[in-house]
Write a protein that holds these residues in place. Structure first.
Motif, PDB file in Angstrom:
ATOM      1  N   GLU A  30       0.850  -1.194   0.000  1.00  0.00           N
ATOM      2  CA  GLU A  30       0.000   0.000   0.000  1.00  0.00           C
ATOM      3  C   GLU A  30       0.879   1.235   0.000  1.00  0.00           C
ATOM      4  N   HIS A  31       0.632   2.113  -0.965  1.00  0.00           N
ATOM      5  CA  HIS A  31       1.398   3.353  -1.100  1.00  0.00           C
ATOM      6  C   HIS A  31       0.614   4.537  -0.552  1.00  0.00           C
ATOM      7  N   ARG A  32      -0.691   4.514  -0.808  1.00  0.00           N
ATOM      8  CA  ARG A  32      -1.578   5.568  -0.298  1.00  0.00           C
ATOM      9  C   ARG A  32      -3.011   5.084  -0.400  1.00  0.00           C
ATOM     10  N   ARG A  33      -3.901   5.791   0.264  1.00  0.00           N
ATOM     11  CA  ARG A  33      -5.314   5.435   0.195  1.00  0.00           C
ATOM     12  C   ARG A  33      -6.165   6.675   0.326  1.00  0.00           C
ATOM     13  N   LYS A  34      -7.373   6.552  -0.195  1.00  0.00           N
ATOM     14  CA  LYS A  34      -8.370   7.615  -0.079  1.00  0.00           C
ATOM     15  C   LYS A  34      -9.668   6.963   0.351  1.00  0.00           C
ATOM     16  N   GLU A  35     -10.268   7.525   1.401  1.00  0.00           N
ATOM     17  CA  GLU A  35     -11.535   6.992   1.902  1.00  0.00           C
ATOM     18  C   GLU A  35     -12.599   8.064   1.777  1.00  0.00           C
ATOM     19  N   PHE A  41     -16.730   4.293  -0.162  1.00  0.00           N
ATOM     20  CA  PHE A  41     -15.683   3.646  -0.943  1.00  0.00           C
ATOM     21  C   PHE A  41     -14.320   3.856  -0.307  1.00  0.00           C
ATOM     22  N   ILE A  42     -13.412   2.975  -0.648  1.00  0.00           N
ATOM     23  CA  ILE A  42     -12.006   3.107  -0.274  1.00  0.00           C
ATOM     24  C   ILE A  42     -11.189   2.812  -1.521  1.00  0.00           C
ATOM     25  N   LEU A  43     -10.234   3.681  -1.819  1.00  0.00           N
ATOM     26  CA  LEU A  43      -9.277   3.475  -2.902  1.00  0.00           C
ATOM     27  C   LEU A  43      -7.919   3.223  -2.271  1.00  0.00           C
ATOM     28  N   VAL A  44      -7.293   2.113  -2.623  1.00  0.00           N
ATOM     29  CA  VAL A  44      -5.954   1.810  -2.115  1.00  0.00           C
ATOM     30  C   VAL A  44      -5.030   1.668  -3.317  1.00  0.00           C
ATOM     31  N   TYR A  45      -3.944   2.431  -3.303  1.00  0.00           N
ATOM     32  CA  TYR A  45      -2.977   2.402  -4.393  1.00  0.00           C
ATOM     33  C   TYR A  45      -1.780   1.568  -3.961  1.00  0.00           C
ATOM     34  N   LEU A  46      -1.494   0.516  -4.729  1.00  0.00           N
ATOM     35  CA  LEU A  46      -0.373  -0.371  -4.443  1.00  0.00           C
ATOM     36  C   LEU A  46       0.806   0.000  -5.318  1.00  0.00           C
ATOM     37  N   SER A  47       2.005  -0.167  -4.761  1.00  0.00           N
ATOM     38  CA  SER A  47       3.227   0.173  -5.482  1.00  0.00           C
ATOM     39  C   SER A  47       4.206  -0.988  -5.419  1.00  0.00           C
ATOM     40  N   ASP A  48       5.006  -1.096  -6.483  1.00  0.00           N
ATOM     41  CA  ASP A  48       6.084  -2.086  -6.473  1.00  0.00           C
ATOM     42  C   ASP A  48       7.358  -1.498  -5.862  1.00  0.00           C
ATOM     43  N   GLY A  49       7.360  -0.213  -5.558  1.00  0.00           N
ATOM     44  CA  GLY A  49       8.514   0.435  -4.953  1.00  0.00           C
ATOM     45  C   GLY A  49       9.631   0.736  -5.933  1.00  0.00           C
ATOM     46  N   ALA A  50       9.460   0.371  -7.202  1.00  0.00           N
ATOM     47  CA  ALA A  50      10.526   0.574  -8.184  1.00  0.00           C
ATOM     48  C   ALA A  50      10.101   1.465  -9.350  1.00  0.00           C
ATOM     49  N   THR A  51       8.805   1.471  -9.660  1.00  0.00           N
ATOM     50  CA  THR A  51       8.306   2.263 -10.783  1.00  0.00           C
ATOM     51  C   THR A  51       7.225   3.205 -10.276  1.00  0.00           C
ATOM     52  N   PRO A  52       6.889   4.235 -11.042  1.00  0.00           N
ATOM     53  CA  PRO A  52       5.819   5.140 -10.603  1.00  0.00           C
ATOM     54  C   PRO A  52       4.422   4.581 -10.814  1.00  0.00           C
TER      55      PRO A  52
END
Length: 121
Positions: A30-35, A41-52
């Protein structure tokens, strides 16, 4: 015109189950979230930590049944460092849904049935 990829969205039925899957199966965090203020609703943004690029998981409070993905003719693709180790993990998790040994690739499915193609370097 020039554009840059930002994210792709997948709607998920059970957010916690999906977060656990993407962390264990692909190492996405999880990189960030918006509730929504009203909890709808909940939006969760996942990241690989290497790319944008981010994977956005959308959970909708009023959803009462899993999503119908139809023929599910779409997929995400990821590149893994050690495909043999990834394959062993995915086999243990029971999430491999298709293999094409001739093309040296396979697919896993997430808790909602979305397919992810696994490729190596």
């Amino acid at each position: 015109m020039k554009s840059t990829f930002l994210h792709a969205n997948l709607n998920v039925f059970d957010l916690q189950k999906s977060l656990a899957f993407y962390d264990k199966a692909l190492g996405l965090k999880e990189h960030r979230r918006k509730e929504a203020p009203d909890g709808s609703f909940i939006l969760v943004y996942l990241s690989d930590g290497a790319t944008p690029f981010e994977l956005e998981l959308t959970w909708l409070r009023d959803r009462t049944e899993p999503y119908n993905l139809g023929d599910n003719e779409i997929h995400l693709a990821v590149r893994v460092e050690d495909k043999a180790a990834a394959h062993a993990l995915h086999e243990e998790m029971g999430c491999i849904c298709f293999e094409n040994r001739a093309m040296d690739l396979y697919f896993i499915h997430d808790p909602d049935g979305y397919w992810i193609e696994i490729l190596d370097r």
